[in-house]
Design a protein around this motif. Structure first.
Motif, short mmCIF file in Angstrom:
data_model
loop_
_atom_site.label_atom_id
_atom_site.label_comp_id
_atom_site.label_asym_id
_atom_site.label_seq_id
_atom_site.Cartn_x
_atom_site.Cartn_y
_atom_site.Cartn_z
N VAL A 198 32.83 41.60 36.47
CA VAL A 198 33.48 41.43 37.77
C VAL A 198 32.45 41.19 38.87
O VAL A 198 32.57 40.25 39.66
CB VAL A 198 34.36 42.65 38.10
CG1 VAL A 198 34.85 42.59 39.56
CG2 VAL A 198 35.55 42.72 37.15
N THR A 199 31.42 42.03 38.92
CA THR A 199 30.48 41.95 40.04
C THR A 199 29.64 40.68 40.01
O THR A 199 29.39 40.05 41.03
CB THR A 199 29.54 43.18 40.04
OG1 THR A 199 28.86 43.28 38.78
CG2 THR A 199 30.33 44.46 40.27
N ASN A 238 30.42 37.80 38.57
CA ASN A 238 31.27 36.64 38.85
C ASN A 238 31.57 36.55 40.34
O ASN A 238 31.50 35.46 40.93
CB ASN A 238 32.57 36.73 38.06
CG ASN A 238 32.43 36.21 36.63
OD1 ASN A 238 33.39 36.14 35.89
ND2 ASN A 238 31.20 35.85 36.22
N TYR A 239 31.91 37.68 40.95
CA TYR A 239 32.23 37.65 42.38
C TYR A 239 31.04 37.16 43.19
O TYR A 239 31.19 36.30 44.07
CB TYR A 239 32.65 39.04 42.85
CG TYR A 239 32.92 39.10 44.34
CD1 TYR A 239 34.13 38.67 44.86
CD2 TYR A 239 31.95 39.57 45.23
CE1 TYR A 239 34.37 38.70 46.23
CE2 TYR A 239 32.18 39.61 46.59
CZ TYR A 239 33.39 39.18 47.09
OH TYR A 239 33.63 39.21 48.45
N ASP A 240 29.86 37.69 42.90
CA ASP A 240 28.69 37.27 43.67
C ASP A 240 28.40 35.79 43.44
O ASP A 240 27.99 35.08 44.36
CB ASP A 240 27.48 38.11 43.26
CG ASP A 240 26.36 38.01 44.28
OD1 ASP A 240 26.42 38.69 45.31
OD2 ASP A 240 25.42 37.22 44.02
N PRO A 293 34.95 34.55 50.43
CA PRO A 293 35.19 35.89 49.86
C PRO A 293 36.67 36.21 49.70
O PRO A 293 37.07 36.83 48.72
CB PRO A 293 34.50 36.82 50.86
CG PRO A 293 33.38 36.00 51.40
CD PRO A 293 33.93 34.61 51.51
N ALA A 329 37.78 34.45 46.67
CA ALA A 329 37.17 35.06 45.48
C ALA A 329 37.90 36.35 45.10
O ALA A 329 38.15 36.61 43.92
CB ALA A 329 35.69 35.35 45.73
N ARG A 330 38.27 37.13 46.10
CA ARG A 330 39.00 38.37 45.82
C ARG A 330 40.37 38.05 45.22
O ARG A 330 40.83 38.71 44.28
CB ARG A 330 39.14 39.20 47.10
CG ARG A 330 37.80 39.73 47.62
CD ARG A 330 38.00 40.83 48.65
NE ARG A 330 38.59 40.33 49.89
CZ ARG A 330 37.91 39.87 50.93
NH1 ARG A 330 36.56 39.82 50.85
NH2 ARG A 330 38.49 39.46 52.03
N LEU A 387 39.95 37.08 41.55
CA LEU A 387 39.78 38.25 40.67
C LEU A 387 41.13 38.88 40.36
O LEU A 387 41.42 39.22 39.20
CB LEU A 387 38.86 39.28 41.32
CG LEU A 387 37.39 38.90 41.52
CD1 LEU A 387 36.65 40.02 42.22
CD2 LEU A 387 36.73 38.57 40.19
N TYR A 396 39.28 39.77 33.48
CA TYR A 396 38.82 41.02 34.07
C TYR A 396 39.75 42.19 33.79
O TYR A 396 40.97 42.04 33.68
CB TYR A 396 38.67 40.85 35.58
CG TYR A 396 37.94 39.59 35.98
CD1 TYR A 396 36.61 39.40 35.63
CD2 TYR A 396 38.59 38.57 36.67
CE1 TYR A 396 35.94 38.24 35.98
CE2 TYR A 396 37.94 37.41 37.02
CZ TYR A 396 36.61 37.23 36.67
OH TYR A 396 35.96 36.08 37.00
N VAL A 400 38.84 45.66 38.68
CA VAL A 400 39.09 44.81 39.84
C VAL A 400 39.67 45.63 40.99
O VAL A 400 39.25 45.49 42.14
CB VAL A 400 40.07 43.66 39.47
CG1 VAL A 400 40.50 42.91 40.73
CG2 VAL A 400 39.39 42.71 38.48
#
Length: 427
Positions: A315-316, A318-320, A334, A337-338, A341, A349, A354
């Protein structure tokens, strides 16, 4: 058994003979007609019971018993007296310390019973004295043992303290060595990937906060953090050749979403397995690219079969990658992106991970002072930049420390609209 020693003093021989006859079968009896002679005998001979007449010439019974008390204090003293001698009897009680008195004329059985009882009392006194002396000796011995024990404890404590100091120095040295190894590996990873160090540190901080939010153990939190720092270690031994995986997402206006590139996990596992302290990180790094629905790799694990650290790292990282990685040509804001997820829980995920991450981004990231990536749609006037802002072509536009004003914000929005790539801003 040795008979008890009874001393009798009376100035009348007939009385002495009578008393001797009554007591001699049970006791060793010694008689005197003179108080002084009896005192002289007491100087060198231990006596258990002293029986004295009250009325005697030269020295009466009260005076004799008073002196006998000084010479033989442990002996029990009895007084033979008549009813007319009560005043002298009281004096004998007070000064001579007599245990009891017998009235004249006496009853033989009563006399024998009285002597037997006083000898029982004498035995009890002796036993008490013996026990008291024994207790005193034991206490003295115990005191010596305590002193010896305290000295041993003191010596042992000093040894332990010295050992602890050595151990502390060793731990400090090993911890420093571990940090040096970690720093060296991080620098090599940065060189191999060409990505800034703060990016990896940010991913590691995200992972740690998620682990804490999910109430994992302290060890698990530490493992999540360290594995996130080293998750791209596989790039040390190979070129970063593989392109990010592109997935067409109609939910995002047909923009191709790029997942983070394969981290070359198997090679990374081979590298860190050489370091014993990194053993708990192996499975996290190996399974970081597994999908929650079992469609990922390398072993197609699904759900909770995937280690929790690997689920968090997926998760982390991919988000970054979505919001800020310079190599991602399809970056997302962002907020998008949220949303991505959330839309892909149970596919890529873990839903619980998440959910925890979204809560972390909402509050914990701000409180922890981690550099937070925000989109221009979330950027507020007055915010202070924590990192330099770059144009998607790599050109520096604004330096860190600059406060955002309306002019800067409008200019950034125009550039973003023109290039059609979200601009990553860290505040």
């Amino acid at each position: 058994m040795q008979k008890a020693q009874v001393l009798i003093v009376d100035d009348e021989q007939d009385i002495l003979k009578s008393l001797t006859r009554i007591l001699r079968q049970q006791y060793d009896v010694t008689t005197f007609t003179s108080g002084q002679e009896a005192l002289d005998h007491l100087q060198d001979n231990p006596i258990d019971v002293i029986i004295s007449d009250m009325r005697m010439p030269e020295m009466d019974g009260a005076e004799f018993l008073t002196k006998a008390k000084d010479v033989c204090p442990d002996a029990i003293r009895l007084l033979l007296t008549g009813y007319s001698d009560m005043e002298s009897t009281i004096r004998a009680v007070n000064e001579g310390g007599i245990y009891s008195y017998l009235s004249k004329p006496w009853d033989n059985e009563e006399l024998k019973l009285t002597v037997a009882k006083v000898l029982e009392v004498l035995e009890l006194r002796k036993e008490k004295k013996r026990l008291t002396e024994e207790l005193t000796q034991k206490n003295a011995q115990l005191s010596q043992w305590n002193e010896s024990l305290e000295e041993k404890v003191k010596q042992r404590t000093e040894i332990i303290q010295k050992a602890n100091k050595k151990l502390e120095k060793l731990l400090v040295s090993r911890s420093q060595t571990f940090r040096d190894i970690l720093a060296a590996l991080s620098a090599i990873i940065q060189q191999a990937t060409g990505r800034p160090q703060q990016q990896v540190e940010r991913i590691a901080e995200y992972s740690k906060l998620i682990a804490i939010k999910m109430e994992l153990s302290e060890k698990e939190v530490s493992h999540c953090y360290l594995a996130s720092l080293l998750h791209e270690i596989g790039f040390i031994g190979a070129e970063v050749e593989k392109e990010p995986e592109k997935i067409d997402e109609p939910q995002t206006d047909d923009v191709a979403i790029c997942l983070a590139p394969d981290a070359n996990a198997e090679l990374g596992v081979k590298i860190i397995s050489k370091i014993h302290r990194f053993a708990p990180l192996i499975d996290i790094i190996r399974y970081q690219d597994e999908n929650f629905d079992g469609t990922g790799g390398p072993e197609h694990l699904a759900g909770t079969d995937i280690p929790i650290g690997a689920r968090i790292l997926r998760v982390t990282k991919n988000y970054d990658f979505f919001v800020s990685n310079p190599s991602n040509t399809a970056r997302l804001r962002p907020t998008s992106a949220r949303a991505y997820l959330k839309q892909h829980t149970k596919v890529f995920y873990d839903p619980k991970v998440v959910d925890a991450f979204l809560k972390v981004l909402e509050k914990d990231v701000i409180e922890s002072e981690i550099d937070t990536c925000v989109g221009l749609d979330e950027l507020k006037i007055g915010a202070v930049l924590k990192q330099d802002v770059y144009h998607p072509n790599g050109q520096l536009m604004i330096t860190a420390g600059q406060e955002i004003n309306a002019t800067i914000l409008n200019r950034l929005k125009h550039i973003e609209e023109a290039v059609e790539v979200p601009i990553a801003v860290y505040v």
